[in-house]
Design an enzyme around this catalytic site. Structure first.
Site, PDB file in Angstrom:
ATOM      1  N   LEU A  69       0.945  -1.224  -0.008  1.00  0.00           N
ATOM      2  CA  LEU A  69      -0.062  -0.042   0.018  1.00  0.00           C
ATOM      3  C   LEU A  69       0.792   1.040  -0.103  1.00  0.00           C
ATOM      4  O   LEU A  69       1.849   1.444   0.788  1.00  0.00           O
ATOM      5  CB  LEU A  69      -1.049   0.041   1.290  1.00  0.00           C
ATOM      6  CG  LEU A  69      -1.695   1.396   1.586  1.00  0.00           C
ATOM      7  CD1 LEU A  69      -2.591   2.069   0.503  1.00  0.00           C
ATOM      8  CD2 LEU A  69      -2.361   1.135   2.955  1.00  0.00           C
ATOM      9  N   SER A  70       0.392   2.246  -1.095  1.00  0.00           N
ATOM     10  CA  SER A  70       1.040   3.693  -0.766  1.00  0.00           C
ATOM     11  C   SER A  70       2.629   3.332  -0.869  1.00  0.00           C
ATOM     12  O   SER A  70       2.945   3.009  -1.985  1.00  0.00           O
ATOM     13  CB  SER A  70       0.658   4.322   0.524  1.00  0.00           C
ATOM     14  OG  SER A  70       1.168   5.542   0.579  1.00  0.00           O
TER      15      SER A  70
END
Length: 397
Positions: free
Chosen positions: A153-154
């Site tokens: 994520l991210s």
């Protein structure tokens, strides 16, 4: 009466035997210790100074697959493991999880350093540390080296791009969630990449990946991309640029071969022969899509950066082929071929954004779905948009 020494010896031996038998019965009756996320040390030279955690579900067979999970900024290994839903499917389908952890000593917000030259090259820094974790797990857990996957994520999504680019010989597939293309930064600044996006041709993006392991001619990993259409931390343009990068690397067109509508306003575009998938979650901000519940396709916990929409983990597990090694086709019904004339709208870029046909980022307007750049976000610039699918608009008619 005194007993003979031989009799005493026989009695003592019998008692010891009974004690051992009782201990054996007690041991058998004790329940097996449940699998837990466990820290692993001594996995390699660890030039990136990362921590390694691993999860091996009870009953993990020999030659099992594994998924590397890369958390986002301000997160840690245990939090991502607990909330993302991966444990559910690891237990169900018997695969291992390898969960690297960044520290604030390396980066103040505990972000993986996807933007630091010394950490995004093959054989260096954090990229090498993560690869060493995989090597350790393969050697010590008896994993199938041909079925290693990565998801993040991210900043972890951006680091997933790093791992897919620098170690295509290690990973069979990956999932970039609210992440960025490989080598958006450097040379661009992190703020430019995140908040405005960087526009390159598919070939230019592809060259960055090919140069990460010069001369490599083996297979390339398949890629799944997830992004919320209302993400203001990593703007949705990055999903389109990631799509351009990986379709070019895998040698398929940037035009989807099929599209589908999924729950929670999610659209799916499939490229090539399921080489690249792009999921756009309508109205979702910055985070990993989860869908708490007990149904087969539900997972995760809704909390900060885990957003209650759709269980991305379930669909990625299927994409990776973790449910018995067979990757099914998407379960949603493909969008039918339109029989009527397409919907075309000519209006100012401001009006398009207001009506939900486009969104604005960094002072520019972008078509919803295709993320094509329309020009300045104002009432003076006019564009014509054509709807080609649910929540999917392209420039021109």
């Amino acid at each position: 009466m005194r007993r003979s020494s031989s009799l005493l010896t026989r009695i003592a031996g019998a008692a010891a035997g009974l004690a051992l038998a009782a201990a054996a019965v007690f041991t058998v009756a004790m329940p097996a210790q449940a699998a837990t996320l466990t820290q692993v040390t001594g996995f390699g030279s660890n030039p990136g100074n990362l921590s390694m955690y691993a999860y091996r579900p009870d009953g993990l067979p020999a030659s099992a697959p594994a998924v590397v999970l890369l958390h986002g900024c301000t997160q840690n290994a245990s939090g991502y493991f607990a909330n993302s839903g991966w444990q559910k499917y690891a237990d169900q389908w018997k695969f291992a999880l390898i969960v690297p952890q960044q520290s604030s000593a390396n980066q103040s917000l505990s972000c993986f350093n996807w933007f630091t030259e010394g950490d995004i090259n093959r054989g260096q820094g954090e990229a090498l540390s993560i690869k060493q974790m995989v090597d350790y797990a393969k050697s010590n857990y008896g994993l199938d080296g041909n079925r290693i996957y990565v998801s993040g994520l991210s900043a972890g999504g951006a680091m997933t791009s790093v791992m897919l680019a620098t170690y295509p010989d290690v990973f069979a597939a990956g999932s970039v969630i609210a992440g960025l293309p490989y080598r958006c930064s450097p040379p661009a600044s992190t703020s430019t990449c995140q908040y405005s996006g960087v526009d390159k041709t598919p070939a230019a993006w592809g060259d960055l990946v090919r140069n990460a392991y010069s001369g490599y001619t083996g297979r390339r990993p398949r890629v799944s991309i997830w992004h919320g259409t209302s993400d203001t931390t990593v703007v949705p343009m990055n999903a389109t640029e990631s799509r351009d990068q990986w379709t070019n690397v895998l040698g398929v067109s940037q035009t989807p071969t099929s599209t589908a509508s999924l729950p929670a306003g999610t659209s799916l575009e499939v490229y090539g022969s399921d080489a690249v998938r792009l999921y756009r979650v309508s109205g979702m901000g910055h985070g990993t899509p989860v869908d708490p519940g007990s149904a087969a396709d539900q997972c995760g916990t809704a909390t900060s950066y885990f957003l209650d929409t759709i269980c991305s983990t379930y669909r990625d597990a299927l994409f990776f082929g973790l449910n018995g090694g067979v990757t099914p086709t998407p379960t949603a019904t493909a969008s039918p071929t339109p029989t009527a004339a397409p919907v075309c709208v000519t209006a100012s870029n401001y009006a398009h954004v207001t009506a939900g046909r486009a969104y604005q980022s960094g002072g520019y307007a972008y078509a919803l779905g295709s993320n094509q750049k329309m020009g300045l976000y104002n009432t003076f610039n006019t564009s014509t948009l054509k709807q080609t699918g649910p929540s999917y608009w392209v420039i021109g008619c």
